[in-house]
Design a protein around this motif. Structure first.
Motif, short mmCIF file in Angstrom:
data_model
loop_
_atom_site.label_atom_id
_atom_site.label_comp_id
_atom_site.label_asym_id
_atom_site.label_seq_id
_atom_site.Cartn_x
_atom_site.Cartn_y
_atom_site.Cartn_z
N LEU A 90 0.80 -1.22 0.00
CA LEU A 90 0.00 0.00 0.00
C LEU A 90 0.83 1.28 0.00
CD1 LEU A 90 -2.92 -0.91 2.44
CD2 LEU A 90 -2.93 -0.91 -0.06
N SER A 91 1.97 1.28 0.69
CA SER A 91 2.74 2.52 0.80
C SER A 91 3.17 3.08 -0.56
CB SER A 91 3.97 2.31 1.70
OG SER A 91 3.56 1.99 3.01
N PRO A 92 3.78 2.28 -1.46
CA PRO A 92 4.13 2.82 -2.78
C PRO A 92 2.90 3.24 -3.59
CG PRO A 92 5.36 0.81 -2.33
CD PRO A 92 4.30 0.91 -1.29
N ILE A 93 1.80 2.49 -3.46
CA ILE A 93 0.58 2.83 -4.21
C ILE A 93 0.03 4.17 -3.74
CG2 ILE A 93 -1.83 2.18 -4.62
CD1 ILE A 93 -0.94 -0.74 -4.54
N ILE A 94 -0.08 4.34 -2.43
CA ILE A 94 -0.60 5.61 -1.89
C ILE A 94 0.32 6.77 -2.28
CG2 ILE A 94 -1.05 6.88 0.24
CD1 ILE A 94 -1.95 4.21 1.46
N GLY A 95 1.64 6.54 -2.20
CA GLY A 95 2.59 7.59 -2.59
C GLY A 95 2.43 7.98 -4.05
N ALA A 96 2.27 6.97 -4.93
CA ALA A 96 2.10 7.24 -6.36
C ALA A 96 0.80 7.99 -6.63
CB ALA A 96 2.13 5.93 -7.14
N LEU A 97 -0.28 7.62 -5.96
CA LEU A 97 -1.57 8.29 -6.15
C LEU A 97 -1.51 9.75 -5.71
CD1 LEU A 97 -4.08 5.50 -5.06
CD2 LEU A 97 -3.77 6.43 -7.36
N LEU A 98 -0.89 9.98 -4.55
CA LEU A 98 -0.75 11.36 -4.07
C LEU A 98 0.08 12.19 -5.06
CD1 LEU A 98 -0.15 10.81 -0.24
CD2 LEU A 98 -2.16 11.82 -1.31
N GLY A 99 1.14 11.58 -5.59
CA GLY A 99 1.95 12.28 -6.58
C GLY A 99 1.19 12.59 -7.85
N TRP A 100 0.42 11.62 -8.34
CA TRP A 100 -0.34 11.79 -9.58
C TRP A 100 -1.34 12.94 -9.47
CZ3 TRP A 100 0.03 10.22 -14.48
CH2 TRP A 100 -1.08 10.42 -15.30
N PHE A 101 -1.96 13.05 -8.32
CA PHE A 101 -3.00 14.07 -8.13
C PHE A 101 -2.47 15.35 -7.49
CE2 PHE A 101 -5.61 10.16 -8.30
CZ PHE A 101 -6.49 10.54 -9.31
N ILE A 102 -1.14 15.49 -7.41
CA ILE A 102 -0.58 16.67 -6.74
C ILE A 102 -1.00 17.99 -7.38
CG2 ILE A 102 1.62 16.68 -8.00
CD1 ILE A 102 1.10 17.47 -4.26
N PRO A 103 -1.14 18.10 -8.72
CA PRO A 103 -1.63 19.37 -9.28
C PRO A 103 -3.02 19.72 -8.77
CG PRO A 103 -0.61 18.05 -10.99
CD PRO A 103 -0.75 17.15 -9.80
N SER A 104 -3.92 18.72 -8.71
CA SER A 104 -5.27 18.97 -8.21
C SER A 104 -5.25 19.31 -6.72
CB SER A 104 -6.16 17.74 -8.44
OG SER A 104 -6.25 17.44 -9.82
N ILE A 105 -4.38 18.62 -5.99
CA ILE A 105 -4.26 18.91 -4.56
C ILE A 105 -3.75 20.33 -4.35
CG2 ILE A 105 -3.00 18.29 -2.45
CD1 ILE A 105 -2.99 15.38 -3.49
N ALA A 106 -2.80 20.76 -5.19
CA ALA A 106 -2.25 22.11 -5.08
C ALA A 106 -3.33 23.16 -5.37
CB ALA A 106 -1.08 22.29 -6.04
N GLU A 107 -4.15 22.93 -6.41
CA GLU A 107 -5.23 23.87 -6.73
C GLU A 107 -6.22 23.99 -5.57
OE1 GLU A 107 -7.05 22.70 -10.35
OE2 GLU A 107 -5.26 23.06 -11.57
N TRP A 108 -6.48 22.86 -4.91
CA TRP A 108 -7.39 22.90 -3.76
C TRP A 108 -6.73 23.58 -2.56
CZ3 TRP A 108 -6.34 20.20 0.83
CH2 TRP A 108 -7.35 20.25 1.79
#
Length: 226
Positions: A20-38
């Protein structure tokens, strides 16, 4: 069959961390632009400038690169979690305690008491000095059951809890060098320097002084030689 009991991360917990740790890290990275906008819409958020910069980047490669970095961060987290987790191997004759890539072996005949204090496993030597103390996030029943199964001196609480006294500066019961160590440890606790406080605890144990913490207050007892 060799009579042995192991306490620590279970195989399932290790598998979940590894997967789970690499998967969660990859997902957070993939959505980082959206997270930044929020994030930039939140008032007074720390590192606002960094989030604003990320939000201005439009290339899809941003998400790809961030996902790879997030996955690598997840992998490093797995190694960190394993190194920070105590593993205890118990036999009828001895304990093997593995923590932060260091292994300590204690024979049953060297131990007078084992107990949990808050979220720490504590082992006392025959004269009541603190031999081992390390964070251990495990269920009390599982820990007590394992040690009692192998006939170790498990205790529900510190057997010397009535012998502690509040430490004050220049305490008359202690020599100057001991007071200096306790004073330095009090500063470390107030400054949230946990590693330094742990080192100073060990230094005090070598002087026959055992310390219990209550917030930033220290309560101490003197080990009586047998």
């Amino acid at each position: 069959m060799y009579n042995e009991t192991t306490l620590g991360l279970s195989k399932i917990e290790k598998a979940l961390l590894i997967i789970l740790s690499p998967i969660i890290g990859a997902l957070l990275g993939w959505f980082i632009p959206s997270i930044a906008e929020w994030a930039i819409k939140i008032p007074f958020i720390p590192f606002e400038g960094v989030f604003e910069w990320i939000a201005t980047l439009e290339s899809q490669w941003v998400s790809v690169i961030a996902a790879v970095l997030g996955m690598l961060a997840g992998v490093f987290f797995v190694f960190y979690a394993f190194s920070e987790s105590l593993k205890v191997t118990i036999t009828d004759e001895q304990l093997k305690l593995e923590f932060k890539e260091k292994a300590t072996t204690l024979h049953k005949s060297e131990i007078s008491a084992i107990y949990l204090e808050k979220k720490e496993l504590v082992i006392l030597s025959l004269n009541g000095n603190e031999r081992f103390r390390v964070p251990f996030d495990a269920k009390r029943d599982a820990v007590s059951g394992a040690f009692e199964k192998h006939r170790y001196p498990w205790k529900d609480k510190d057997p010397f809890e009535n012998q502690y006294q509040r430490w004050i500066a220049d305490h008359p019961d202690f020599p100057a060098h001991v007071n200096a160590l306790i004073s330095a440890r009090e500063r470390a606790l107030k400054n949230e320097e946990s590693e330094e406080a742990q080192v100073l605890r060990k230094d005090l144990a070598s002087q026959g002084i055992v310390v219990r913490d209550k917030d930033t207050r220290q309560y101490v007892r003197i080990v009586k030689e047998r």
